[in-house]
Design a protein around this motif. Structure first.
Motif: not given
Ligand code: AGP
Length: 613
Positions: A448-451, A527-530, A571-572
């Motif tokens: 919730p915070k990150k959204i 692109m979220t996967d390192e 990041k998550t």
């Protein structure tokens, strides 16, 4: 996919019906109509176009009747026109009917009725309903409420297909009969008023006490009484259900459109969905489920079946389930699944995701899975919806009512709930590393915070939308779980902005679609996967070289390589990254639609719940 409303009480019915219809317009808006019982006749007013048109028909404000039915249509049989609009009446104008669903054997019934002297004035399947009721009713010797009920029942037993029907008659000015089969219909209860609707939000301003109907339960309503009957017309008792949603949750609340409101509701929706399920120190809890280690170990396969956006959430869920639980999992489109003779037995668990809980293909796929011996688990946003009544188990996203046709908060809640479910399974199975589970839980709790943080990109996205809204083509690319978010981003853009959009696994572009890349095409890379980011960047370079405009959604630090816009998101864990990466894309579709001057909440040709095959 139409919307129906009904009222029986002490007030003038027409304003209540019109207001209910306007709240149901997201279900279809090709034409609208109402029928009320006036002093000595049944009024019918209808026309093609939206409810607003209907409310301007001369004389509609003069209707005095306190009983009425109403309909907003998503055309299936017959084009949008006055003749094809509901309510429909029998030839003698004794009965008025509104119907949501499809009478599949209407041709046969039409032929039968024609042979018996009936004439048809529309191309709809619905027109057989009042005429068949009349046919059966006229075989009884005397006017009697029980005969009216018997005639409705007889007609319904002849129908193949899906229907939610409201029937009124000039012979019974104090009553209404309603029934459903595979199409939604709820009854809102007040002391001396009864409200009917295809869904709960349309009548939330009047009551929170609802009766939910099962298939082929017949209901006779008067203003202060409700009688329920089973398929054989034995009287039955039904429990009233208090609904937790309040009326305010189905209003726009100062936002221009429901879609924008629903995008901004995502932090709260996710919080409500995970509350009581996830905590850092305890195992994940699903009180509604009683799965044992033995049962989960016995599973040879999990299928996740859904349509559209819900199916995209299923793809994200498949990724987590397989990785945490090591159970082979497939996500499939319900309309394909039901016809491809899937391999299912009692060692299969079938999960069905549906915001509305009313999607016809998903319901059919669920019934098929049950027949083949699988256990079935429904994930929906609507308590008491058809899917929840069919499934062995149901769990809920607590997103609150989603009104805009384009799904936003339901999607992110579905992705999160699928992840919670995967953790729950993994904890029972002891199939995954504790550290991984703990960090995933912690990331879920932080969503919730990150959204809220991601929503701060609103202005930047709006500016990018201004640059893009005149374009004709867009591509969404990503790898792994980002590819599932790309699919959802592409669907959002298509459905509300009418820009042609496609999604591809980034590595697939050069196997054909890259031939379409030229100036004037936008490519959106997620692109979220390192591990995979460098690969996707190379694919983006390939499209920049060919003239594409680019938008990058990423949680990685990437060098400026000539991208037109980079939106950084927090990041998550990659399992849940679609929950964050989809938000800029929801906003992008929204603003493009606004710049084009389109109706964001009610895009052309679409309806919120697709209750036809
Ligand atoms: C979402 O934006 C779409 N309008 C549509 O794909 C939707 O997700 C699909 O029809 C499934 O609906 P459901 O979740 O109510 O079953």
């Amino acid at each position: 996919m139409c919307g129906i409303v009904g009222y029986i009480g002490t007030k003038k019915a027409s304003p209540i019906l019109l207001s209910g219809l306007s709240k149901l317009e997201y279900r279809g808006y090709d034409s609208a109509g109402i029928s009320t019982i006036e002093k000595d006749f049944l009024s019918v007013m209808k026309d093609k176009g939206r409810v607003e048109n209907l409310s301007k028909i001369r004389g509609i404000d003069k209707l005095e009747g306190t009983i009425g039915i109403a309909h907003t249509r998503w055309a299936t049989h017959g084009k949008p026109s006055k003749e094809n609009s509901h309510p429909h009446q029998d030839n003698s104008k004794t009965f008025s009917v509104v119907h949501n669903g499809i009478i599949e054997n209407y041709n046969e019934l039409r032929e039968f009725l024609t042979k018996n002297g009936y004439t048809f004035y529309s191309q709809t399947d619905t027109e057989v309903i009042p005429n068949l009721i009349h046919y059966y009713y006229s075989q009884y010797k005397k006017d009697d409420m029980q005969n009216f009920l018997k005639a409705v029942r007889k007609a319904c037993l002849d129908f193949k297909g899906s229907f939610a029907i409201e029937v009124i008659s000039k012979l019974y000015p104090e009553n209404m009969i309603v029934v459903r089969q595979d199409s939604p219909l709820v009854i809102g209860n007040c002391e001396d008023e009864k409200y009917l609707s295809s869904d709960i939000p349309a009548i939330l301003p009047y009551t929170r006490d609802f009766y939910l109907l099962n298939d082929l339960e017949f209901v006779v309503l008067s203003k202060d009484k409700i009688e329920f009957y089973d398929k054989d017309l034995n009287k039955i008792e039904k429990e009233i259900k208090e609904i937790e949603w309040d009326a305010a949750s189905s209003e726009k609340d100062g936002y221009d459109d429901y879609m924008l409101k629903e995008i901004y509701e995502q932090p709260a929706a996710i919080k409500n969905t995970i509350d009581s399920k996830i905590s850092l120190d305890n195992k994940c809890e699903f009180n509604e489920l009683n799965f044992t280690k033995k049962y989960l170990q016995s599973l040879n396969k999990i299928y996740i079946v859904a349509c559209g956006t819900a199916m995209h959430a299923g793809l994200a869920g498949k990724n987590t389930l397989e990785k945490l639980c090591r159970i082979p999992t497939e996500a499939d489109i319900a309309s394909e699944f039901r016809y491809r003779d899937p391999i299912i037995d009692n060692k299969t668990l079938c999960i069905f995701i549906s915001q509305s809980g009313e999607t016809a293909d998903t319901i059919a796929a669920l019934k098929l899975s049950k027949e083949k011996g699988a256990k079935t688990l429904a994930i929906t946003n609507v308590e008491g919806s058809s899917i929840t009544r069919e499934a062995d188990f149901s769990i809920y996203t607590h997103a609150g009512p989603e009104i805009a046709v384009a799904s936003t908060k339901a999607y992110t809640c579905q992705v999160v709930l699928m992840n919670c479910l995967a953790i729950y399974f993994a904890e029972i199975l002891e199939s995954s590393d504790d550290k991984l589970i703990k960090s995933l839980k912690s990331d879920i709790l932080d969503l919730p915070k990150k959204i809220k943080k991601v929503l701060e990109c609103d202005d930047e996205i709006k500016k990018f939308a201004k640059k893009m809204y005149r374009e004709k083509d867009a591509f969404f690319i990503g790898r792994g779980v980002d590819e599932t978010a790309a699919r959802e981003g592409s669907l959002k853009l298509k459905e509300i902005s009418y820009i042609h959009a496609e999604s591809y696994a980034a590595g697939e572009l050069k196997h054909g679609p890259i031939a379409l890349i030229e100036k004037g095409v936008t490519v959106i890379g997620i692109m979220t996967d390192e591990e995979l980011v460098k690969k996707t960047i190379s694919n983006i370079q390939e499209v920049i070289t060919r003239g594409a405009k680019t938008l990058i959604i990423t949680n990685q630090k990437i060098d400026d390589k000539g991208f037109d816009k980079v939106i950084e998101i927090p990041k998550t864990n990659s399992f849940i990254s679609p929950v964050l990466s989809i938000i800029p894309l929801q906003l992008l579709s929204y603003y493009i639609s606004k710049y084009k001057g389109l109706d964001v909440d009610k895009p052309r040709n679409l309806a919120k719940s697709v209750t036809v095959e």
